[in-house]
Design a protein around this motif. Structure first.
Motif, PDB file in Angstrom:
ATOM      1  N   VAL A 117       0.840  -1.207   0.000  1.00 40.57           N
ATOM      2  CA  VAL A 117       0.000   0.000   0.000  1.00 40.57           C
ATOM      3  C   VAL A 117       0.872   1.252   0.000  1.00 40.57           C
ATOM      4  O   VAL A 117       0.657   2.187  -0.762  1.00 40.57           O
ATOM      5  N   GLN A 118       1.838   1.301   0.893  1.00 41.98           N
ATOM      6  CA  GLN A 118       2.803   2.390   1.085  1.00 41.98           C
ATOM      7  C   GLN A 118       2.150   3.676   1.581  1.00 41.98           C
ATOM      8  O   GLN A 118       2.553   4.222   2.588  1.00 41.98           O
ATOM      9  N   SER A 119       1.157   4.198   0.878  1.00 41.92           N
ATOM     10  CA  SER A 119       0.482   5.414   1.333  1.00 41.92           C
ATOM     11  C   SER A 119      -0.920   5.454   0.745  1.00 41.92           C
ATOM     12  O   SER A 119      -1.176   4.851  -0.302  1.00 41.92           O
ATOM     13  N   MET A 120      -1.800   6.180   1.436  1.00 39.67           N
ATOM     14  CA  MET A 120      -3.143   6.411   0.897  1.00 39.67           C
ATOM     15  C   MET A 120      -3.293   7.861   0.442  1.00 39.67           C
ATOM     16  O   MET A 120      -4.390   8.386   0.313  1.00 39.67           O
ATOM     17  N   SER A 121      -2.149   8.496   0.180  1.00 41.38           N
ATOM     18  CA  SER A 121      -2.121   9.865  -0.328  1.00 41.38           C
ATOM     19  C   SER A 121      -1.487   9.866  -1.713  1.00 41.38           C
ATOM     20  O   SER A 121      -0.359   9.389  -1.880  1.00 41.38           O
ATOM     21  N   ALA A 122      -2.190  10.403  -2.699  1.00 42.19           N
ATOM     22  CA  ALA A 122      -1.701  10.360  -4.077  1.00 42.19           C
ATOM     23  C   ALA A 122      -0.375  11.099  -4.228  1.00 42.19           C
ATOM     24  O   ALA A 122       0.542  10.624  -4.919  1.00 42.19           O
ATOM     25  N   HIS A 123      -0.226  12.252  -3.581  1.00 43.49           N
ATOM     26  CA  HIS A 123       1.011  13.013  -3.784  1.00 43.49           C
ATOM     27  C   HIS A 123       2.195  12.338  -3.078  1.00 43.49           C
ATOM     28  O   HIS A 123       3.341  12.453  -3.527  1.00 43.49           O
ATOM     29  N   VAL A 124       1.930  11.616  -1.991  1.00 43.63           N
ATOM     30  CA  VAL A 124       3.002  10.877  -1.331  1.00 43.63           C
ATOM     31  C   VAL A 124       3.419   9.687  -2.183  1.00 43.63           C
ATOM     32  O   VAL A 124       4.615   9.402  -2.337  1.00 43.63           O
ATOM     33  N   LEU A 125       2.460   8.984  -2.763  1.00 42.43           N
ATOM     34  CA  LEU A 125       2.793   7.886  -3.675  1.00 42.43           C
ATOM     35  C   LEU A 125       3.654   8.383  -4.822  1.00 42.43           C
ATOM     36  O   LEU A 125       4.621   7.730  -5.225  1.00 42.43           O
ATOM     37  N   SER A 126       3.323   9.549  -5.344  1.00 49.43           N
ATOM     38  CA  SER A 126       4.102  10.122  -6.431  1.00 49.43           C
ATOM     39  C   SER A 126       5.529  10.420  -5.977  1.00 49.43           C
ATOM     40  O   SER A 126       6.496  10.157  -6.703  1.00 49.43           O
ATOM     41  N   ALA A 127       5.676  10.918  -4.744  1.00 49.09           N
ATOM     42  CA  ALA A 127       7.006  11.219  -4.212  1.00 49.09           C
ATOM     43  C   ALA A 127       7.841   9.953  -4.036  1.00 49.09           C
ATOM     44  O   ALA A 127       9.068   9.990  -4.124  1.00 49.09           O
ATOM     45  N   LEU A 128       7.165   8.824  -3.798  1.00 47.04           N
ATOM     46  CA  LEU A 128       7.848   7.547  -3.636  1.00 47.04           C
ATOM     47  C   LEU A 128       8.137   6.868  -4.971  1.00 47.04           C
ATOM     48  O   LEU A 128       8.819   5.844  -5.020  1.00 47.04           O
ATOM     49  N   GLY A 129       7.581   7.426  -6.048  1.00 45.30           N
ATOM     50  CA  GLY A 129       7.727   6.776  -7.342  1.00 45.30           C
ATOM     51  C   GLY A 129       6.779   5.607  -7.517  1.00 45.30           C
ATOM     52  O   GLY A 129       6.977   4.758  -8.392  1.00 45.30           O
ATOM     53  N   ARG A 130       5.720   5.554  -6.700  1.00 40.30           N
ATOM     54  CA  ARG A 130       4.724   4.489  -6.800  1.00 40.30           C
ATOM     55  C   ARG A 130       3.618   4.921  -7.765  1.00 40.30           C
ATOM     56  O   ARG A 130       3.313   6.106  -7.883  1.00 40.30           O
ATOM     57  N   THR A 131       3.009   3.945  -8.423  1.00 43.79           N
ATOM     58  CA  THR A 131       2.027   4.283  -9.457  1.00 43.79           C
ATOM     59  C   THR A 131       0.644   3.702  -9.211  1.00 43.79           C
ATOM     60  O   THR A 131      -0.265   3.937  -9.988  1.00 43.79           O
ATOM     61  N   HIS A 132       0.453   2.926  -8.120  1.00 44.97           N
ATOM     62  CA  HIS A 132      -0.838   2.247  -7.998  1.00 44.97           C
ATOM     63  C   HIS A 132      -1.975   3.210  -7.651  1.00 44.97           C
ATOM     64  O   HIS A 132      -1.769   4.282  -7.105  1.00 44.97           O
ATOM     65  N   ASP A 133      -3.177   2.763  -7.973  1.00 45.58           N
ATOM     66  CA  ASP A 133      -4.398   3.516  -7.726  1.00 45.58           C
ATOM     67  C   ASP A 133      -4.858   3.243  -6.297  1.00 45.58           C
ATOM     68  O   ASP A 133      -5.067   2.090  -5.908  1.00 45.58           O
ATOM     69  N   ILE A 134      -5.024   4.306  -5.505  1.00 40.67           N
ATOM     70  CA  ILE A 134      -5.401   4.148  -4.099  1.00 40.67           C
ATOM     71  C   ILE A 134      -6.702   3.368  -3.965  1.00 40.67           C
ATOM     72  O   ILE A 134      -6.861   2.536  -3.058  1.00 40.67           O
ATOM     73  N   ALA A 135      -7.660   3.614  -4.853  1.00 44.92           N
ATOM     74  CA  ALA A 135      -8.948   2.925  -4.767  1.00 44.92           C
ATOM     75  C   ALA A 135      -8.791   1.417  -4.894  1.00 44.92           C
ATOM     76  O   ALA A 135      -9.624   0.643  -4.383  1.00 44.92           O
ATOM     77  N   ASN A 136      -7.728   0.984  -5.553  1.00 45.63           N
ATOM     78  CA  ASN A 136      -7.528  -0.453  -5.726  1.00 45.63           C
ATOM     79  C   ASN A 136      -7.133  -1.160  -4.432  1.00 45.63           C
ATOM     80  O   ASN A 136      -7.259  -2.387  -4.340  1.00 45.63           O
ATOM     81  N   VAL A 137      -6.680  -0.400  -3.447  1.00 51.70           N
ATOM     82  CA  VAL A 137      -6.372  -1.016  -2.157  1.00 51.70           C
ATOM     83  C   VAL A 137      -7.667  -1.545  -1.531  1.00 51.70           C
ATOM     84  O   VAL A 137      -7.726  -2.690  -1.059  1.00 51.70           O
ATOM     85  N   GLU A 138      -8.704  -0.719  -1.532  1.00 51.10           N
ATOM     86  CA  GLU A 138      -9.989  -1.167  -0.981  1.00 51.10           C
ATOM     87  C   GLU A 138     -10.545  -2.331  -1.781  1.00 51.10           C
ATOM     88  O   GLU A 138     -11.081  -3.291  -1.203  1.00 51.10           O
ATOM     89  N   ARG A 139     -10.438  -2.271  -3.107  1.00 47.82           N
ATOM     90  CA  ARG A 139     -10.936  -3.370  -3.934  1.00 47.82           C
ATOM     91  C   ARG A 139     -10.144  -4.656  -3.665  1.00 47.82           C
ATOM     92  O   ARG A 139     -10.703  -5.758  -3.679  1.00 47.82           O
ATOM     93  N   SER A 140      -8.849  -4.514  -3.425  1.00 48.82           N
ATOM     94  CA  SER A 140      -8.023  -5.688  -3.132  1.00 48.82           C
ATOM     95  C   SER A 140      -8.453  -6.363  -1.832  1.00 48.82           C
ATOM     96  O   SER A 140      -8.561  -7.596  -1.749  1.00 48.82           O
ATOM     97  N   VAL A 141      -8.692  -5.559  -0.811  1.00 48.74           N
ATOM     98  CA  VAL A 141      -9.101  -6.128   0.475  1.00 48.74           C
ATOM     99  C   VAL A 141     -10.479  -6.772   0.354  1.00 48.74           C
ATOM    100  O   VAL A 141     -10.731  -7.839   0.938  1.00 48.74           O
ATOM    101  N   ALA A 142     -11.366  -6.170  -0.443  1.00 49.84           N
ATOM    102  CA  ALA A 142     -12.673  -6.790  -0.669  1.00 49.84           C
ATOM    103  C   ALA A 142     -12.506  -8.149  -1.353  1.00 49.84           C
ATOM    104  O   ALA A 142     -13.196  -9.127  -0.996  1.00 49.84           O
TER     105      ALA A 142
END
Length: 359
Positions: A117-142
């Motif tokens: 997951v790393q972060s649930m903040s889009a701008h923090v994910l960008s700072a980490l060089g991560r590209t995943h969609d935050i909404a997909n975390v909830e879908r993954s857990v479902a």
């Protein structure tokens, strides 16, 4: 003699490289996936024929294991002999998780997944060089809940450039809303050779990370997840057995490029690139690149350093009486054994420094 024995399987393929990652991963080798999975199966089969013991834990990491076809990866996992009740974990990118993918994993014996997951903040994910969609975390857990996966972990990271305390609080709150049985929360570290290392303006701040560690510890403990290692919290019975195997210096076997193995103080690691690994397996060659054997004193010291980070603690006489006095407030007696000490929360913030004071 302990029956605990682990197997690690390395999947080195990624769609993109995170700015902080120094692992052996590649973004331009997806054409090798099928051949690589075949090589893994062959390599595992040879180890089994040579007498490899059934595993009590299996961990498939990377890289991004979910980039490999799920049924084919499940076949690789299924080729590993395991003990009854073994813990079998796969690291997952939230963008790739579907019910069908997890169903394939379950059919292969997987009973735990770890979501990056790393972060649930889009701008923090960008700072980490991560590209995943935050909404997909909830879908993954479902999806995890739908297929009845017995356990899962959420990996989160604090200390990225531009991340405020409120950003981190929101990430922790959003993670807890998903009711995870296990959370790993890591302070961002700067690894040599990464894009992050070459950009000092984005390096994490120690005081900021300490504040964020205390915040996540308060929140997770209040939610019923106990800290059992500096960076890991879990509900009872959901601790990572595979990680404990490393922390207790038990034996494990690594398969795949750059994978590490350990047996009785001897450590060895495989050739680094997937191309070389595939070629060597096909030729029936040895995939070991190099090794080291620890002397008794070095092994003991490393063992104390590792266990100090866990709820097991270490014997109090691992420190001199003078050091114990200096570290008062950072160490406390173990709840079940007054002759052992464990880190307090303030001690966890200084774990590396404290470990250097071991006798």
């Amino acid at each position: 003699m302990s029956l605990d024995f682990g197997v690690y399987v390395h999947i080195p393929f990624c769609a993109s490289k995170c700015d902080y990652c120094a692992f052996a991963t590649w973004t331009d080798r997806e054409h090798l996936v099928d051949a690589y999975l075949d090589a893994l199966t062959t390599d595992i089969g040879r180890a089994v024929a040579a007498g490899m013991a059934p595993a009590s834990t299996v961990f498939v990491g990377g890289g991004t294991p979910t980039l490999a076809p799920s049924a084919a990866l499940a076949d690789v996992i299924r080729s590993i002999p395991v003990q009854p009740g073994a813990e079998v974990t796969v690291e997952c990118n939230p963008d790739d998780v579907t019910v069908d993918l997890l169903a394939d994993y379950r059919a292969g014996g997987v009973n735990r997944v770890s979501l990056g997951v790393q972060s649930m903040s889009a701008h923090v994910l960008s700072a980490l060089g991560r590209t995943h969609d935050i909404a997909n975390v909830e879908r993954s857990v479902a999806a995890i809940n739908e297929v009845g996966m017995p356990s899962f972990n959420l990996d989160i990271i604090y200390g990225a450039s531009g991340e405020t305390v409120d950003d981190w609080r929101d990430t922790v709150s959003a993670a807890l809303a998903l009711r995870p049985p296990h959370v790993s929360a890591y302070g961002l570290t700067v690894e040599a050779g990464t894009p992050l290392a070459s950009d000092p303006d984005r390096h994490p701040d120690d005081d900021d990370q300490a504040d964020k560690y205390e915040l996540v510890d308060d929140a997770l403990v209040a939610a019923g997840l106990a800290n059992y290692e500096v960076s890991n919290w879990a509900r009872p019975g959901h601790e990572s057995r595979h990680n404990f195997l490393y922390w207790r210096q038990q034996d494990y076997r690594g398969f795949g490029c750059a994978a590490h193995s350990h047996r009785s103080g001897r450590r060895w690691w495989n050739v680094r690139t997937p191309d070389r690994y595939i070629d060597l397996v096909a030729a029936g060659g040895d995939v070991e690149a190099s090794s080291e054997t620890l002397d008794a004193d070095t092994r003991r010291f490393e063992g104390l350093q590792l266990l100090l980070r866990t709820r097991d603690g270490i014997p109090a006489d691992s420190f001199s009486p003078e050091t114990l006095a200096v570290l008062d407030g950072h160490l406390r007696p173990h709840d079940d054994d007054p002759h052992r000490v464990v880190l307090t929360r303030s001690g966890r913030l200084m774990a590396n420094e404290i470990s250097m004071r071991l006798t």
